[in-house]
Write a protein that holds these residues in place. Structure first.
Motif, short mmCIF file in Angstrom:
data_model
loop_
_atom_site.label_atom_id
_atom_site.label_comp_id
_atom_site.label_asym_id
_atom_site.label_seq_id
_atom_site.Cartn_x
_atom_site.Cartn_y
_atom_site.Cartn_z
N PRO A 64 -29.73 14.85 -163.81
CA PRO A 64 -30.67 13.94 -164.48
C PRO A 64 -32.12 14.31 -164.17
O PRO A 64 -32.43 14.80 -163.09
N ALA A 65 -32.99 14.10 -165.15
CA ALA A 65 -34.41 14.34 -164.93
C ALA A 65 -34.93 13.36 -163.89
O ALA A 65 -34.54 12.19 -163.86
N GLN A 66 -35.79 13.86 -163.03
CA GLN A 66 -36.36 13.02 -161.97
C GLN A 66 -37.71 12.46 -162.43
O GLN A 66 -38.56 13.19 -162.91
N ALA A 67 -37.87 11.16 -162.28
CA ALA A 67 -39.11 10.50 -162.67
C ALA A 67 -39.41 9.41 -161.64
O ALA A 67 -38.55 9.04 -160.84
N ALA A 68 -40.64 8.91 -161.66
CA ALA A 68 -41.02 7.89 -160.69
C ALA A 68 -41.93 6.85 -161.32
O ALA A 68 -42.75 7.16 -162.18
N ILE A 69 -41.73 5.61 -160.89
CA ILE A 69 -42.67 4.53 -161.19
C ILE A 69 -43.27 4.11 -159.85
O ILE A 69 -42.53 3.76 -158.92
N VAL A 70 -44.57 4.16 -159.76
CA VAL A 70 -45.27 3.89 -158.50
C VAL A 70 -46.18 2.67 -158.65
O VAL A 70 -47.05 2.66 -159.53
N ILE A 71 -45.97 1.68 -157.81
CA ILE A 71 -46.89 0.53 -157.74
C ILE A 71 -47.87 0.80 -156.62
O ILE A 71 -47.48 0.99 -155.47
N VAL A 72 -49.14 0.84 -156.95
CA VAL A 72 -50.19 1.00 -155.95
C VAL A 72 -50.66 -0.39 -155.55
O VAL A 72 -51.10 -1.18 -156.41
N CYS A 73 -50.56 -0.73 -154.27
CA CYS A 73 -50.88 -2.12 -153.89
C CYS A 73 -51.48 -2.21 -152.50
O CYS A 73 -51.30 -1.33 -151.65
N LYS A 74 -52.19 -3.29 -152.32
CA LYS A 74 -52.69 -3.71 -151.02
C LYS A 74 -51.84 -4.91 -150.59
O LYS A 74 -51.64 -5.84 -151.39
N VAL A 75 -51.33 -4.92 -149.37
CA VAL A 75 -50.50 -6.02 -148.92
C VAL A 75 -51.33 -7.31 -148.95
O VAL A 75 -52.40 -7.36 -148.34
N PRO A 76 -50.89 -8.33 -149.69
CA PRO A 76 -51.67 -9.57 -149.79
C PRO A 76 -51.92 -10.22 -148.44
O PRO A 76 -51.00 -10.38 -147.63
N LYS A 77 -53.19 -10.59 -148.23
CA LYS A 77 -53.59 -11.22 -146.98
C LYS A 77 -54.81 -12.09 -147.25
O LYS A 77 -55.76 -11.63 -147.90
N PRO A 78 -54.81 -13.35 -146.80
CA PRO A 78 -55.97 -14.22 -147.02
C PRO A 78 -57.27 -13.58 -146.52
O PRO A 78 -57.29 -12.92 -145.49
N HIS A 79 -58.33 -13.77 -147.30
CA HIS A 79 -59.67 -13.26 -147.01
C HIS A 79 -59.80 -11.75 -147.29
O HIS A 79 -60.89 -11.21 -147.20
N HIS A 80 -58.69 -11.08 -147.62
CA HIS A 80 -58.74 -9.64 -147.90
C HIS A 80 -58.20 -9.30 -149.29
O HIS A 80 -58.33 -8.16 -149.73
N THR A 81 -57.62 -10.26 -149.97
CA THR A 81 -56.96 -10.02 -151.26
C THR A 81 -57.52 -10.96 -152.31
O THR A 81 -57.70 -12.16 -152.05
#
Length: 297
Positions: free
Chosen positions: A4-21
């Protein structure tokens, strides 16, 4: 049997944190609820990606996150979604660089390619030349349809790029083929009303065709975006799949009506008005992107 063809879905995120998100929403939601909204939007994105499959492809689902020290907290936030999913997810901490600034999105996106492509190649047969498609999304667009994410991978598998514009002039999704290297993120002004246009130009400069989605999706950063999000939340779940975000907004508006404040009711009252403005803005944005793309050619 063909590999099978290899593919990727990438979520770029900052871990939610009060005062920083979601700090630009703190004046409306407060630091704790701003972080809770970020958690809800991230959970919605993970939930819809978990259900995506494409015939003939093995899709690697990756969360590219920072800070690395908060991986256990990230797993805790996502545990209700992941426990009900049959998909396997890879948690990949963002690379850190001494000279990096908090807004160095160019470096972040380049590092996605540097870290994810070797993973895809390791799952491919060594004697084959394969186009490893990658779709990159953020965590702030809970109304992004799963069909858009799947479509972006299918387009990227055909050696074209695919972009889904955001209502603010940026973009919420980018699907790219193997031919696109990290240089496509150079010379792009981030968080500007012309970000999507610049990204399209940089990709096409390398000889890759870019297909522009007809969808224009809300990217939630400002108070005005929250007004639009409330409007979207009133749509039936069968039309817009963002159950966690919808639940958060329902609890928040209920709390506002019961005496915590009047912000939620005021925003909800503006929903229809801003919805009309949004429809017009979408048509204009798509038209402008298509004009700019034609000029670049």
């Amino acid at each position: 049997m063909a590999s099978p063809a290899q593919a990727a879905i990438v979520i770029v995120c900052k871990v939610p944190k009060p005062h920083h998100t979601k700090t630009r929403l703190v004046s409306t939601l407060g630091p704790e609820r701003s972080a809770l909204l970020a958690e809800a939007m991230l959970c919605d994105m993970v939930a819809k990606i978990s259900n995506i499959s494409i015939s003939g492809s093995q899709i690697h689902k990756i969360i590219y996150f920072k800070p690395a020290s908060m991986e256990s907290e990230l797993r805790r936030i996502l545990s209700p979604v992941l426990s009900s999913s049959s998909s396997s997810w890879t948690f990949l901490p963002m690379a850190t660089h001494p000279e990096e600034t908090s807004t160095d999105l160019t470096r972040v996106l380049q590092d996605v390619l540097v870290n994810v492509r070797p993973l895809l190649r390791s799952h491919s047969l060594p004697h084959l030349t394969v186009n490893h498609a990658i779709t990159i999304v953020g965590m702030d667009s809970p109304s992004l349809p799963a069909s858009e994410i799947a479509r972006s991978l299918q387009v990227a598998r055909s050696n074209q790029a695919y972009i889904t514009p955001a209502t603010d002039g940026g973009y919420v999704l980018l699907g790219i083929p193997e031919r696109c290297g990290g240089e496509i993120f150079e010379n792009v002004g981030w968080s500007e009303h012309y970000t999507a246009v610049q990204q399209i130009r940089e990709i096409e400069r390398g000889g890759v065709t870019v297909r522009i989605s007809e969808e224009v999706v809300l990217d939630v950063d400002e108070k005005e975006d929250l007004e639009q999000l409330l409007l979207l939340a009133e749509s039936p779940p069968s039309q817009i799949e963002m159950n966690c975000t919808r639940e958060f907004l329902g609890k928040w508006c209920k709390g506002e009506r019961e005496g915590e404040g009047e912000e939620g009711a005021a925003l909800r009252g503006k929903g229809f008005f801003f919805g009309l403005l949004g429809v017009n803005a979408i048509f204009l944005l798509v038209a402008n992107l298509q004009v700019e793309q034609s000029r670049a050619r």
